[in-house]
Design a protein around this motif. Structure first.
Motif, PDB file in Angstrom:
ATOM      1  N   UNK A  24       0.918  -0.641   0.115  1.00 39.15           N
ATOM      2  CA  UNK A  24       0.064   0.137  -0.373  1.00 39.15           C
ATOM      3  C   UNK A  24       0.809   1.078   0.182  1.00 39.15           C
ATOM      4  N   UNK A  25       2.296   1.631   0.705  1.00 31.94           N
ATOM      5  CA  UNK A  25       3.146   2.406   0.722  1.00 31.94           C
ATOM      6  C   UNK A  25       3.559   2.500  -0.315  1.00 31.94           C
ATOM      7  N   UNK A  26       4.210   1.607  -1.191  1.00 34.95           N
ATOM      8  CA  UNK A  26       4.808   1.509  -2.553  1.00 34.95           C
ATOM      9  C   UNK A  26       3.672   1.979  -3.568  1.00 34.95           C
ATOM     10  N   UNK A  27       2.561   1.529  -3.135  1.00 35.72           N
ATOM     11  CA  UNK A  27       1.472   1.931  -4.429  1.00 35.72           C
ATOM     12  C   UNK A  27       1.132   3.854  -4.079  1.00 35.72           C
ATOM     13  N   UNK A  28       0.808   3.637  -2.573  1.00 37.61           N
ATOM     14  CA  UNK A  28       0.686   5.668  -2.566  1.00 37.61           C
ATOM     15  C   UNK A  28       1.527   5.809  -3.162  1.00 37.61           C
ATOM     16  N   UNK A  29       3.557   5.896  -2.989  1.00 35.27           N
ATOM     17  CA  UNK A  29       4.427   6.669  -3.682  1.00 35.27           C
ATOM     18  C   UNK A  29       3.879   7.031  -4.723  1.00 35.27           C
ATOM     19  N   UNK A  30       4.053   6.106  -5.809  1.00 36.13           N
ATOM     20  CA  UNK A  30       4.386   5.397  -7.160  1.00 36.13           C
ATOM     21  C   UNK A  30       2.763   6.785  -7.253  1.00 36.13           C
ATOM     22  N   UNK A  31       1.213   6.556  -6.781  1.00 37.21           N
ATOM     23  CA  UNK A  31       0.574   7.973  -7.346  1.00 37.21           C
ATOM     24  C   UNK A  31       0.734   8.547  -6.561  1.00 37.21           C
ATOM     25  N   UNK A  32       1.779   9.619  -5.568  1.00 37.03           N
ATOM     26  CA  UNK A  32       1.789  10.637  -5.072  1.00 37.03           C
ATOM     27  C   UNK A  32       2.289  11.254  -6.900  1.00 37.03           C
ATOM     28  N   UNK A  33       3.681  11.057  -7.691  1.00 40.42           N
ATOM     29  CA  UNK A  33       4.230  11.157  -8.292  1.00 40.42           C
ATOM     30  C   UNK A  33       4.993  12.357  -8.428  1.00 40.42           C
ATOM     31  N   UNK A 129      -7.234   1.604   6.191  1.00 42.92           N
ATOM     32  CA  UNK A 129      -6.409   0.712   5.918  1.00 42.92           C
ATOM     33  C   UNK A 129      -6.411  -0.278   4.323  1.00 42.92           C
ATOM     34  N   UNK A 130      -5.060  -0.507   3.523  1.00 44.88           N
ATOM     35  CA  UNK A 130      -5.205  -0.650   2.335  1.00 44.88           C
ATOM     36  C   UNK A 130      -4.931   0.897   1.113  1.00 44.88           C
ATOM     37  N   UNK A 131      -5.554   2.134   1.871  1.00 41.48           N
ATOM     38  CA  UNK A 131      -6.019   2.588   0.886  1.00 41.48           C
ATOM     39  C   UNK A 131      -5.130   3.486   0.795  1.00 41.48           C
ATOM     40  N   UNK A 132      -4.176   3.677  -0.526  1.00 44.56           N
ATOM     41  CA  UNK A 132      -3.373   3.983  -1.023  1.00 44.56           C
ATOM     42  C   UNK A 132      -3.965   5.880  -1.492  1.00 44.56           C
ATOM     43  N   UNK A 133      -4.447   5.208  -1.696  1.00 41.20           N
ATOM     44  CA  UNK A 133      -5.036   6.641  -2.623  1.00 41.20           C
ATOM     45  C   UNK A 133      -5.018   7.925  -0.817  1.00 41.20           C
ATOM     46  N   UNK A 134      -6.222   6.999  -0.441  1.00 37.86           N
ATOM     47  CA  UNK A 134      -5.955   8.020   0.629  1.00 37.86           C
ATOM     48  C   UNK A 134      -4.155   8.389   1.517  1.00 37.86           C
ATOM     49  N   UNK A 135      -3.791   7.252   1.807  1.00 36.47           N
ATOM     50  CA  UNK A 135      -2.206   6.979   1.652  1.00 36.47           C
ATOM     51  C   UNK A 135      -1.635   8.251   1.124  1.00 36.47           C
ATOM     52  N   UNK A 136      -1.670   8.369   0.020  1.00 35.75           N
ATOM     53  CA  UNK A 136      -1.117   8.803  -0.839  1.00 35.75           C
ATOM     54  C   UNK A 136      -1.747  10.688  -0.069  1.00 35.75           C
ATOM     55  N   UNK A 137      -2.680  11.549  -0.267  1.00 31.45           N
ATOM     56  CA  UNK A 137      -3.219  12.254   0.323  1.00 31.45           C
ATOM     57  C   UNK A 137      -3.029  13.004   1.681  1.00 31.45           C
ATOM     58  N   UNK A 138      -2.468  12.014   3.071  1.00 30.29           N
ATOM     59  CA  UNK A 138      -2.056  11.809   3.830  1.00 30.29           C
ATOM     60  C   UNK A 138      -0.266  12.279   3.491  1.00 30.29           C
ATOM     61  N   UNK A 139       0.459  11.605   3.159  1.00 26.61           N
ATOM     62  CA  UNK A 139       1.828  12.081   2.723  1.00 26.61           C
ATOM     63  C   UNK A 139       1.642  13.747   2.613  1.00 26.61           C
ATOM     64  N   UNK A 140       1.057  14.190   1.117  1.00 23.26           N
ATOM     65  CA  UNK A 140       0.852  15.454   0.903  1.00 23.26           C
ATOM     66  C   UNK A 140       0.241  15.767   1.942  1.00 23.26           C
ATOM     67  N   UNK A 141      -0.489  15.967   2.881  1.00 23.22           N
ATOM     68  CA  UNK A 141      -0.551  16.636   3.954  1.00 23.22           C
ATOM     69  C   UNK A 141       0.957  17.417   4.998  1.00 23.22           C
ATOM     70  N   UNK A 142       1.189  16.266   5.206  1.00 24.68           N
ATOM     71  CA  UNK A 142       2.319  16.641   6.405  1.00 24.68           C
ATOM     72  C   UNK A 142       3.171  16.860   6.078  1.00 24.68           C
ATOM     73  N   UNK A 143       2.940  17.073   4.396  1.00 29.31           N
ATOM     74  CA  UNK A 143       4.549  18.015   3.598  1.00 29.31           C
ATOM     75  C   UNK A 143       4.517  18.731   3.429  1.00 29.31           C
ATOM     76  N   UNK A 144       3.606  19.695   3.330  1.00 35.64           N
ATOM     77  CA  UNK A 144       2.468  20.906   3.360  1.00 35.64           C
ATOM     78  C   UNK A 144       3.364  22.255   4.036  1.00 35.64           C
ATOM     79  N   UNK A 145       3.705  23.055   3.525  1.00 36.00           N
ATOM     80  CA  UNK A 145       4.492  24.141   4.729  1.00 36.00           C
ATOM     81  C   UNK A 145       3.372  24.542   5.743  1.00 36.00           C
ATOM     82  N   UNK A 146       1.479  24.873   5.489  1.00 38.14           N
ATOM     83  CA  UNK A 146       0.891  24.652   6.230  1.00 38.14           C
ATOM     84  C   UNK A 146       0.644  23.810   7.298  1.00 38.14           C
ATOM     85  N   UNK A 147       1.343  22.823   7.293  1.00 36.45           N
ATOM     86  CA  UNK A 147       0.685  21.655   7.702  1.00 36.45           C
ATOM     87  C   UNK A 147       1.095  21.790   9.184  1.00 36.45           C
ATOM     88  N   UNK A 148      -0.020  21.368   9.561  1.00 32.93           N
ATOM     89  CA  UNK A 148      -0.212  22.203  11.589  1.00 32.93           C
ATOM     90  C   UNK A 148       0.888  21.024  12.316  1.00 32.93           C
TER      91      UNK A 148
END
Length: 181
Positions: A24-33, A129-148
């Motif tokens: 799931x992590x590998x799929x999310x990372x590839x979707x992140x692009x 669990x197992x949701x690569x798309x939402x994991x991709x979104x979470x990765x994107x969220x924590x790396x935003x400059x505005x992340x809390x």
């Protein structure tokens, strides 16, 4: 421990086995692009070969670093811009506590052991669990400059107050004093 290229480093430390659901992590990372990003997997296990094959098939082989077992895992973890634990089942995961204590933003699957440590939006990000798309979104969220960033501080404080060696020693001391009285 210098894998950083031009972009963010997403990391994992632990066993490479089916329970950890690293596909799931590998799929999310590839979707992140993000072609400037790196995915670092520190650990070993029976899924190592199949995960390497999956990274190849997803076209992220050059960005994915399989580092094997490392006794200096905490040094590697310090270099992560985000730590991901995509497990299907856990107790209370030490690797998650270590990342939180180091001040690394954490993303974890929505399972009981992880929920004991990570409150979505408070001490990290949770994804189904197992949701690569939402994991991709979470990765994107924590790396935003505005992340809390206060959530990273809250995570460190949670580990210090509830899960550190010092806090456990204090709890035992209180228990022994109550028994002596």
């Amino acid at each position: 421990v210098a894998l950083r290229k031009n972009g963010p480093v997403i990391g994992y430390v632990g066993q490479l086995n089916a329970r950890k659901d690293l596909s799931t992590l590998l799929r999310a990372f590839s979707q992140w692009g993000r072609v400037d990003a790196s995915l670092v997997l520190v650990g070993d296990g029976d899924e190592s070969a199949s995960l390497k094959a999956l990274a190849r098939s997803l076209g992220i082989e050059s960005q994915t670093h399989f580092c094997g077992f490392r006794s200096d895992r905490l040094e590697w973890m310090r270099g992560f811009d985000a730590f991901v634990l995509p497990s299907r089942e856990e107790g209370i995961p030490r690797c998650l506590m270590e990342a939180m204590a180091l001040g690394v933003p954490v993303i974890a699957s929505d399972i009981p052991g992880n929920r004991d440590l990570v409150t979505h939006g408070e001490t990290g990000q949770i994804f189904p669990v197992g949701d690569a798309s939402l994991l991709k979104d979470a990765i994107d969220a924590v790396l935003q400059p505005k992340f809390d960033r206060p959530s990273v501080q809250r995570a460190k404080e949670l580990i210090d107050t509830r899960h550190s060696a010092r806090s456990m020693a204090q709890a035992y001391e209180r228990l022994f004093q109550s028994l002596a009285n």
